[in-house]
Design a protein around this motif. Structure first.
Motif, PDB file in Angstrom:
ATOM      1  N   CYS A 184       0.883  -1.137   0.006  1.00 47.60           N
ATOM      2  CA  CYS A 184      -0.146   0.151   0.002  1.00 47.60           C
ATOM      3  C   CYS A 184       1.093   1.112  -0.086  1.00 47.60           C
ATOM      4  CB  CYS A 184      -0.720   0.099   1.138  1.00 47.60           C
ATOM      5  SG  CYS A 184      -0.111  -0.208   2.650  1.00 47.60           S
ATOM      6  N   SER A 185       0.265   2.362   0.118  1.00 46.00           N
ATOM      7  CA  SER A 185       0.684   3.630   0.079  1.00 46.00           C
ATOM      8  C   SER A 185       0.063   4.499   0.990  1.00 46.00           C
ATOM      9  CB  SER A 185       1.062   4.361  -1.220  1.00 46.00           C
ATOM     10  OG  SER A 185      -0.338   4.519  -2.144  1.00 46.00           O
ATOM     11  N   ILE A 186       0.680   5.473   1.872  1.00 49.00           N
ATOM     12  CA  ILE A 186       0.057   6.148   2.743  1.00 49.00           C
ATOM     13  C   ILE A 186       0.352   7.635   3.026  1.00 49.00           C
ATOM     14  CG2 ILE A 186       1.515   5.536   4.663  1.00 49.00           C
ATOM     15  CD1 ILE A 186      -0.615   5.356   6.755  1.00 49.00           C
TER      16      ILE A 186
ATOM     17  N   TYR B 297      -4.886   8.769   4.508  1.00 52.08           N
ATOM     18  CA  TYR B 297      -5.384   7.851   3.592  1.00 52.08           C
ATOM     19  C   TYR B 297      -4.432   6.414   3.297  1.00 52.08           C
ATOM     20  CZ  TYR B 297      -8.759  11.280   2.315  1.00 52.08           C
ATOM     21  OH  TYR B 297     -10.015  12.163   2.164  1.00 52.08           O
ATOM     22  N   CYS B 298      -4.997   5.514   3.057  1.00 60.51           N
ATOM     23  CA  CYS B 298      -4.174   4.158   2.483  1.00 60.51           C
ATOM     24  C   CYS B 298      -4.800   3.846   1.224  1.00 60.51           C
ATOM     25  CB  CYS B 298      -4.302   3.261   3.468  1.00 60.51           C
ATOM     26  SG  CYS B 298      -3.116   3.211   5.012  1.00 60.51           S
TER      27      CYS B 298
ATOM     28  N   PHE C 102      -9.527   5.449   4.531  1.00 58.33           N
ATOM     29  CA  PHE C 102      -8.967   6.781   5.501  1.00 58.33           C
ATOM     30  C   PHE C 102      -9.447   6.530   6.619  1.00 58.33           C
ATOM     31  CE2 PHE C 102     -13.010   8.175   3.804  1.00 58.33           C
ATOM     32  CZ  PHE C 102     -13.439   9.037   4.407  1.00 58.33           C
ATOM     33  N   VAL C 103      -8.904   7.420   7.853  1.00 58.19           N
ATOM     34  CA  VAL C 103      -9.367   7.960   8.931  1.00 58.19           C
ATOM     35  C   VAL C 103      -9.275   9.240   9.311  1.00 58.19           C
ATOM     36  CG1 VAL C 103      -8.798   5.664  10.052  1.00 58.19           C
ATOM     37  CG2 VAL C 103      -7.016   7.274  10.068  1.00 58.19           C
ATOM     38  N   ASN C 104     -10.211   9.773   9.957  1.00 63.28           N
ATOM     39  CA  ASN C 104     -10.151  11.228  10.683  1.00 63.28           C
ATOM     40  C   ASN C 104      -9.314  11.457  11.813  1.00 63.28           C
ATOM     41  OD1 ASN C 104     -11.891  12.154   8.308  1.00 63.28           O
ATOM     42  ND2 ASN C 104     -13.559  11.328   9.319  1.00 63.28           N
ATOM     43  N   VAL C 105      -8.292  12.429  11.688  1.00 62.28           N
ATOM     44  CA  VAL C 105      -7.647  12.718  13.175  1.00 62.28           C
ATOM     45  C   VAL C 105      -8.120  14.189  13.268  1.00 62.28           C
ATOM     46  CG1 VAL C 105      -5.214  13.000  13.886  1.00 62.28           C
ATOM     47  CG2 VAL C 105      -5.595  11.168  12.145  1.00 62.28           C
TER      48      VAL C 105
END
Length: 790
Positions: free
Chosen positions: A25-27, A44-45, A75-78
């Motif tokens: 993957c890429s992040i 994002y991943c 993705f996740v929200n920070v």
């Protein structure tokens, strides 16, 4: 094998190795790898193979609830990030590929530097070093890069700008550079940069002469006397201003206003610091000034020399011995300021008003009390000694010598109140206290007289607070009225404690049983277990498992008798109490009270009764009585009849008869016709050996009784009459009448007396004859005869 067939396995193996180095993957972050603290963003991943991917953060990794953007991206929200964090993505592929991750740093933008200042430190070579410092502001939690940018101006020339990298220490950033002697002014700027941004100050100009400062002085070792010290100061350039400070630890630094100098010797200046105290350890430091003050030098230290002690000792005494011939004297060590040196010893002397010095003693410096000889009219003096001399003498006079015993009263209404940290002693001043009297309050741990402490107070004081007392210890003391260094009256206090609780130990008990009572003795618990001052002991007693009422005993008592106990088995134990409560119970001891036996009186009556009856029966037998008198007559003193009471004596006194006494004793005789002198010659005969009582009774039951005739010659007539009467009495009982006496035995009142006057004894005993012989002059030896009543 042909070369074409060998190519395909090699290509396949290479493809597998390339796939193994690929990531699954890429992040990335929407705000990049460095973000500002408190910001929000997304991570994002995107996966490189068809799989079910997952996102994690922190170490060890924690699975995150992600959202799906499309078939390959999640993705996740920070939100409101407050620290550095790491995110990673994982996808199981065939073949297996490496996961991907992202480290996100959170920090702040740099602040604008503040408090920028520069100092030009002048050196010997006309060159100097410019040092600038500033406050970097708050911590950015990121790596910062700070530089000092300098533009230097000579007479008509400007150089720069030149950047100098800063260093950071103790919250301050600083940078230094060298300025030649031709530089007259400089302009400086500070720039701070980090990944989030950059801040820089405007250029600030300085004239070097306005910021010039000498180098830090170098101090040599001080040379001190008792009151001042001389210090060598080495400076790179001469300055008109030098400041020296000193302190005696742990005090604060003091500016030396009495310093003198300098005495110049090359580049070295000698400065003298005065107004110092003897035998005191001092530290010194210095700085100098051109336009600005230099840094403080490194400290140097030294001790001033000694002087003789300046103050007398504070002296007190314990109660004098009962014979008033010795006294224990106590003193407090002098303070460092008063001792003015190391105390080597103490000297004590006792001086009598009549005999001068009668006692002198030297004790070591680690001793604070000593026993001295004393007398009622003596005074004690105590000195402290160091290497330079002695202190003024401290004097005390005879203790309890009252100014006026009838008028001086002790302190009144002494009251003690204790808290957890101190004890307050208060009293009322007696009206009869001398005008110049003062007070001394003394105290010490009970039975620890060597720890005696005291404080002196004025005549108008009526209370004091005792501090520094050991907790849970018992103290005693007194309040003294003092006049001319002598206690004239006092009031004592006892049972003072700085904090109390129940004792942690019990007394050790021993019992002694005597009949129906028990004597209880005990020893006090260890003092470390008292937890205050003991007030009472309590004795507990159980009789056949039934508890009896307890007995409370004062703490000063060590024995107690419990009487009138009934026969039973008992158990006894004790406790100790303080004002804080009753302590734990001590070891229990068992004892018994036995029933008194009734057999002994019965046995005694059974044995003694028959014996008494036998003796009574024997007493009524005349034969037994006669035998008893024969064998025990030497131990019996019978009553001898007085011859003066006989009938013959009475007739003789009335003149009814007279008889001449004619005795033929050897060749001596007495004639009736001879009147002057009336003498009787006596021949001394040898006596036979003495016989025992039994032998004399058997051989001669009659006993001689005439021993001597007194001689009292008043007149010849009276003498002749006495001779006639006495002769009649004696002749009537002479040898010629023995038979007549035997015939009249039964008629005489003393019939049991056979031959009252035996002839053989009368003739064998020596007789003395005088001019008069009366019955009262006859001496009878009662030890040689017994009267037989049987």
């Amino acid at each position: 094998m042909s070369p074409s067939w060998s190519f395909f396995p090699a290509a396949a193996l290479l493809a597998l190795r390339l796939c193994a180095g690929m990531k699954s993957c890429s992040i990335w972050s929407t705000s990049g790898p460095v973000v500002q603290r408190g910001s929000s963003f997304q991570v994002y991943c995107t996966f490189n193979c068809r799989c079910t991917g997952a996102m994690y953060n922190d170490h060890p990794p924690k699975l995150q609830r992600h959202k799906v953007l499309n078939s390959t991206t999640v993705f996740v929200n920070v939100a409101n990030i407050t620290k550095n964090i790491t995110y990673s993505c994982l996808c199981k592929c065939a073949p297996e590929l490496d996961p991907c991750g992202l480290d996100i740093s959170a920090g702040y933008l740099p602040e604008l530097p503040k408090n920028l200042s520069c100092i030009y430190e002048v050196k010997e070579t006309q060159n100097g070093v410019v040092s600038c410092s500033w406050s970097a502001g708050r911590d950015t939690f990121l790596w910062n890069h700070s530089v000092l940018r300098v533009m230097a101006t000579s007479k008509n020339h400007t150089e720069g700008p030149a950047d100098y990298v800063s260093t950071k220490k103790a919250g301050l950033s600083s940078a230094s550079f060298t300025a030649s002697g031709s530089v007259q002014s400089i302009s400086v700027q500070v720039e701070v940069r980090n990944p989030l941004g950059c801040e820089k100050t405007p250029f600030i100009p300085y004239q070097l002469k306005d910021i010039a400062s000498p180098s830090t002085p170098v101090l040599g070792s001080p040379r001190c006397s008792s009151r001042h010290c001389v210090i060598e100061v080495n400076q790179s350039v001469w300055t008109a201003h030098l400041e020296i400070q000193f302190r005696a630890e742990p005090h604060i630094w003091t500016y030396s206003r009495d310093q003198t100098g300098p005495e110049q010797t090359g580049s070295v200046q000698c400065w003298s610091v005065s107004s110092l105290e003897p035998f005191t350890f001092y530290q010194f430091r210095a700085r100098s000034r051109l336009s600005l003050w230099s840094q403080w030098s490194a400290t140097v230290s030294s001790r001033t020399q000694e002087e003789a002690p300046a103050k007398e000792l504070d002296v007190w005494f314990a109660e004098a011995a009962s014979d008033f011939k010795s006294l224990r004297v106590y003193w407090k060590p002098l303070s460092a300021a008063s001792a003015r040196g190391r105390i080597l010893a103490y000297t004590l002397s006792v001086k009598s008003r009549k005999c001068g010095i009668i006692f002198i003693s030297n004790v070591s410096a680690d001793v604070s009390n000593d026993m001295v000889k004393f007398c009622e009219d003596c005074e004690v003096r105590v000195w402290a000694i160091n290497s330079k001399g002695t202190s003024p003498p401290a004097t005390i006079t005879a203790p309890h010598r009252k100014v006026n015993p009838q008028e001086v009263l002790p302190p009144q209404d002494v009251h003690v109140s204790a808290t957890n940290h101190s004890i307050c002693i208060s009293w009322r001043r007696p009206d009869s206290a001398p005008l110049h009297a003062a007070y001394v309050v003394e105290w010490y741990r009970e039975d620890k007289m060597e720890e005696l402490q005291w404080v002196r107070l004025g005549r108008d004081d009526n209370h004091t607070v005792l501090t520094g007392l050991k907790p849970f210890e018992c103290y005693v003391g007194a309040v003294h009225v003092v006049y001319n260094q002598s206690s004239v009256s006092s009031s004592r206090f006892i049972g003072v404690s700085n904090g109390t609780s129940a004792p942690s130990a019990a007394p050790s008990v021993q019992e002694t049983v005597e009949g129906n009572r028990v004597t209880v003795t005990w020893t006090e618990p260890p003092r470390s277990e008292w937890r205050g001052c003991l007030t009472i002991y309590t004795i507990y007693l159980e009789m056949n498992s039934t508890r009896l009422p307890p007995v409370s005993v004062p703490a000063v008592q060590r024995t107690y008798i419990i009487g009138n106990l009934s026969p039973a088995k008992y158990r006894l134990w004790m406790t100790a109490s303080t004002a804080g409560g009753e302590g734990r119970a001590g070891r229990k001891v068992n004892f018994s009270i036995q029933q008194e036996s009734q057999l002994s009186p019965l046995v005694l009556c059974a044995v003694v009764g028959p014996v008494l009856m036998v003796l009574v029966c024997l007493y009524h037998s005349s034969a037994v009585k006669q035998r008893f008198r024969v064998f025990f007559q030497c131990l019996v003193l019978d009553v001898v009849p007085d011859p003066a009471n006989s009938q013959w004596a009475k007739d003789s006194l009335q003149g009814k008869g007279s008889m001449n006494l004619q005795l033929q004793l050897s060749n001596s005789g007495v004639s009736e016709e001879e009147e002057e002198p009336n003498l009787v010659d006596v021949e001394e005969l040898l006596l036979p050996p003495p016989l025992s009582c039994t032998e004399r009774e058997l051989l001669h039951p009659q006993t001689n009784y005439i021993k001597s005739f007194s001689h009292d010659s008043d007149s010849s007539v009276h003498t002749q009459t006495s001779l006639d009467s006495t002769a009649d009495y004696i002749s009537s009982h002479g040898p010629g009448h023995m038979e007549e006496e035997e015939e009249e035995e039964d008629q005489e009142p003393f019939g049991g007396m056979l031959g009252f006057f035996p002839s053989d004894d009368l003739l064998t005993q020596p007789m003395e004859f005088g001019g008069k012989l009366t019955l009262k002059a006859v001496r009878i030896d009662c030890s040689d005869f017994l009267l037989s009543e049987a």
